[in-house]
Design a protein around this motif. Structure first.
Motif, mmCIF file in Angstrom:
data_model
loop_
_atom_site.group_PDB
_atom_site.id
_atom_site.type_symbol
_atom_site.label_atom_id
_atom_site.label_comp_id
_atom_site.label_asym_id
_atom_site.label_seq_id
_atom_site.Cartn_x
_atom_site.Cartn_y
_atom_site.Cartn_z
ATOM 1 N N GLY A 94 0.856 -1.100 0.024
ATOM 2 C CA GLY A 94 -0.113 0.206 0.129
ATOM 3 C C GLY A 94 0.791 1.276 -0.003
ATOM 4 O O GLY A 94 0.597 2.358 -0.638
ATOM 5 N N MET A 95 1.904 1.312 0.708
ATOM 6 C CA MET A 95 2.709 2.544 0.760
ATOM 7 C C MET A 95 3.438 2.533 -0.541
ATOM 8 O O MET A 95 3.854 3.737 -0.851
ATOM 9 N N GLY A 96 3.890 1.336 -1.306
ATOM 10 C CA GLY A 96 4.353 1.590 -2.435
ATOM 11 C C GLY A 96 3.487 2.195 -3.601
ATOM 12 O O GLY A 96 3.857 2.851 -4.336
ATOM 13 N N TRP A 97 2.215 1.708 -3.542
ATOM 14 C CA TRP A 97 1.227 2.439 -4.321
ATOM 15 C C TRP A 97 1.106 3.901 -4.294
ATOM 16 O O TRP A 97 1.041 4.572 -5.140
ATOM 17 N N GLN A 98 1.341 4.077 -2.901
ATOM 18 C CA GLN A 98 1.083 5.813 -2.749
ATOM 19 C C GLN A 98 2.181 6.538 -2.962
ATOM 20 O O GLN A 98 1.979 7.609 -3.390
ATOM 21 N N SER A 99 3.362 5.952 -2.694
ATOM 22 C CA SER A 99 4.760 6.810 -3.149
ATOM 23 C C SER A 99 4.756 6.798 -4.631
ATOM 24 O O SER A 99 5.071 7.993 -5.139
ATOM 25 N N ALA A 100 4.170 5.863 -5.290
ATOM 26 C CA ALA A 100 4.323 5.971 -6.896
ATOM 27 C C ALA A 100 3.101 6.888 -7.472
ATOM 28 O O ALA A 100 3.375 7.685 -8.305
ATOM 29 N N SER A 101 2.018 7.282 -6.621
ATOM 30 C CA SER A 101 0.962 8.095 -7.103
ATOM 31 C C SER A 101 1.573 9.368 -6.728
ATOM 32 O O SER A 101 1.408 10.332 -7.582
ATOM 33 N N THR A 102 2.264 9.774 -5.657
ATOM 34 C CA THR A 102 2.766 10.873 -5.330
ATOM 35 C C THR A 102 3.888 11.391 -6.295
ATOM 36 O O THR A 102 3.912 12.317 -6.599
ATOM 37 N N ALA A 103 4.696 10.383 -6.619
ATOM 38 C CA ALA A 103 5.790 10.710 -7.533
ATOM 39 C C ALA A 103 5.264 10.978 -8.899
ATOM 40 O O ALA A 103 5.711 12.030 -9.431
ATOM 41 N N ALA A 104 4.261 10.336 -9.508
ATOM 42 C CA ALA A 104 3.497 10.757 -10.692
ATOM 43 C C ALA A 104 3.056 11.897 -10.475
ATOM 44 O O ALA A 104 2.926 12.635 -11.473
ATOM 45 N N SER A 105 2.374 12.368 -9.423
ATOM 46 C CA SER A 105 1.722 13.760 -9.327
ATOM 47 C C SER A 105 2.711 14.726 -9.509
ATOM 48 O O SER A 105 2.128 16.016 -9.831
ATOM 49 N N GLN A 106 3.931 14.657 -9.343
ATOM 50 C CA GLN A 106 5.008 15.779 -9.564
ATOM 51 C C GLN A 106 5.207 16.112 -11.089
ATOM 52 O O GLN A 106 5.677 17.051 -11.380
ATOM 53 N N ILE A 107 4.335 15.331 -11.915
ATOM 54 C CA ILE A 107 4.705 15.470 -13.246
ATOM 55 C C ILE A 107 3.978 16.709 -13.729
ATOM 56 O O ILE A 107 4.444 17.585 -14.575
ATOM 57 N N SER A 108 2.826 16.748 -13.242
ATOM 58 C CA SER A 108 2.013 18.149 -13.564
ATOM 59 C C SER A 108 2.613 19.391 -13.475
ATOM 60 O O SER A 108 2.771 20.519 -14.063
ATOM 61 N N PRO A 109 3.072 19.536 -12.294
ATOM 62 C CA PRO A 109 3.876 21.008 -12.118
ATOM 63 C C PRO A 109 5.329 21.158 -13.041
ATOM 64 O O PRO A 109 5.442 22.076 -13.467
ATOM 65 N N VAL A 110 5.707 19.999 -13.221
ATOM 66 C CA VAL A 110 6.740 20.243 -14.221
ATOM 67 C C VAL A 110 6.304 20.572 -15.631
ATOM 68 O O VAL A 110 6.915 21.200 -16.255
#
Length: 441
Positions: A230-246
């Protein structure tokens, strides 16, 4: 027949006191971190400040991707564990097991991400040695923060969140104190102070937990573990969400001079309001939701919906207050001309604050009901929507279109999460509560 005097004033007073208590830890957590970049800029040369702040950026990324994932998932695990056994506190072995799992997860995820970001950022730095010290300190913050997060999660899940929230400032407070030694020891002491602050936080939280335990429980074997997947899924989601500001910044790189600075200022305004609401109210809400497993479905649904409604009202009031303050500052010419565009963009983004809080609420509820794998799917969809909105609105409106796209992305995201719970999420929660599936393990 006599009638009791109305107690409304007393209730209002108690409500005001509770509100003040909920806001004080949030302010303690936020203010030092807000002040730190300005203090570093004043205490060091521009090149040194850039290097230290770049290392600080790695720390922020790791905290978002690693530490926050540990904390939110651990809140859900603790609440589920305690509710399923009808107990109010965990044993020392339960806590030690969680701290060990959190530490291992932080090492496995934090080190590779930290090393990768360091390799990317170190290229072209005028002082690579100083930067690597700062980057190494950022990784240590994430590793120590993983253990701290398991402790803060327990306090939040058991309704004692004030210390967990307020001590988030330790990293920044220790860095601010270390500024006194910059002139004699060098700017590297700022970086070293941050992991020391996180380690101190861990021991403070652990001591707080021990003091909060009413009756020592016998040491017995425990199967309590954190949900690594579960922590892995959330970390992956958080990392992916950084793409939009980029992506947003990539578009603004081709816009008029000053657009990126205005965007960053507007983003900081939005972040400050959302973070204040998160620390003041949402963290406590999630702590309460972690114990949904002791309720029936109707009670659980009523609690969550009531909490979200109150949070939406508070977010609207907070956004309106922030907008009024910014508007007054602009009208009275209290701010430099260079800030005007950024603050105007910030006013536009404040309209999206309630939608951002709706998304955050439902995302945390997905963690509570163990559907973290959906977080990454929502993130990917949101990235695509943001990209399309950027393309269309930038073409028609220029730089301000990126700000509008950012706000529309929050509206879309909140709508998507709300629709999921309307058609699937509540049924998922009902099934878990009625079958006992989530608390059987």
């Amino acid at each position: 027949m006599t009638h009791a005097k109305p107690r409304t004033p007393n209730r209002l007073f108690r409500a005001a006191v509770r509100l003040q208590r909920s806001q004080a830890p949030a302010l303690l957590a936020m203010v030092p971190g807000f002040v730190l970049p300005f203090a570093i800029s004043l205490a060091s040369s521009p090149d040194e400040a850039d290097t230290v702040l770049l290392g600080l950026a790695i720390s922020v990324t790791l905290i978002n991707v690693v530490v926050n994932s540990v904390e939110l998932n651990a809140i859900g695990e603790y609440g589920r564990y305690l509710s399923s056994r009808g107990i109010e506190q965990a044993s020392a072995r339960d806590l030690a097991s969680a701290q060990r799992d959190a530490f291992i997860y932080a090492v496995r995820i934090g080190i590779p991400i930290g090393v990768g970001l360091s390799i990317v950022y170190v290229l072209g730095r005028p002082d690579p040695g100083l930067f690597l010290i700062c980057a190494g300190a950022a990784v240590l913050v994430a590793i120590a923060g993983g253990a701290s997060a398991s402790c803060s999660a327990y306090l939040i899940a058991t309704g004692k969140s004030a210390t967990a929230i307020a001590t988030q400032s330790f990293r920044s407070v220790f860095a601010l104190v270390s500024l006194a030694g910059v002139s004699t020891l060098g700017v590297w002491v700022i970086a070293v102070a941050m992991p020391i602050g996180e380690i101190v936080r861990f021991f403070v939280l652990r001591r707080t937990i021990r003091k909060s335990m009413a009756v020592p429980e016998p040491e017995k074997s425990s199967n309590f573990r954190l949900n690594m997947q579960g922590m892995g899924w959330q970390s992956a989601s958080t990392a992916a969400s950084q793409i939009s500001p980029v992506v947003d910044r990539a578009f603004l790189g081709n816009a008029d001079s000053g657009s990126i600075a205005a965007y960053e200022m507007a983003d900081k305004v939005l972040f400050a309001v959302i973070q204040f609401l998160n620390l003041s109210f949402l963290v406590r809400m999630v702590g309460n939701w972690s114990r949904l497993w002791s309720l029936d479905f109707q009670q659980a649904q009523r609690l969550v919906r009531s909490d979200i409604r109150r949070l939406i009202i508070r977010s609207m009031l907070s956004a309106a207050a922030a907008a009024a303050f910014i508007a007054a500052a602009l009208y009275s010419n209290m701010v430099p001309d260079a800030w005007h565009e950024g603050l105007l963009w910030g006013l536009a983004l404040l309209a999206s604050v309630p939608f951002g809080l709706i998304t955050s609420s439902y995302a945390r509820l997905l963690i509570i009901i163990e559907k973290q794998n959906l977080l990454l799917r929502f993130s990917i969809i949101t990235i695509l929507v943001n990209l399309i909105a950027d393309l269309v609105l930038y073409t028609f409106f220029g730089a301000i279109g990126i700000v509008l796209a950012s706000g529309l992305m929050r509206v879309f995201s909140s709508t998507a999460y709300s629709a999921y719970f309307r058609f699937f999420g509540w049924a998922e929660l009902r099934n878990k509560l009625e079958s006992g599936e989530s608390i059987a393990r």
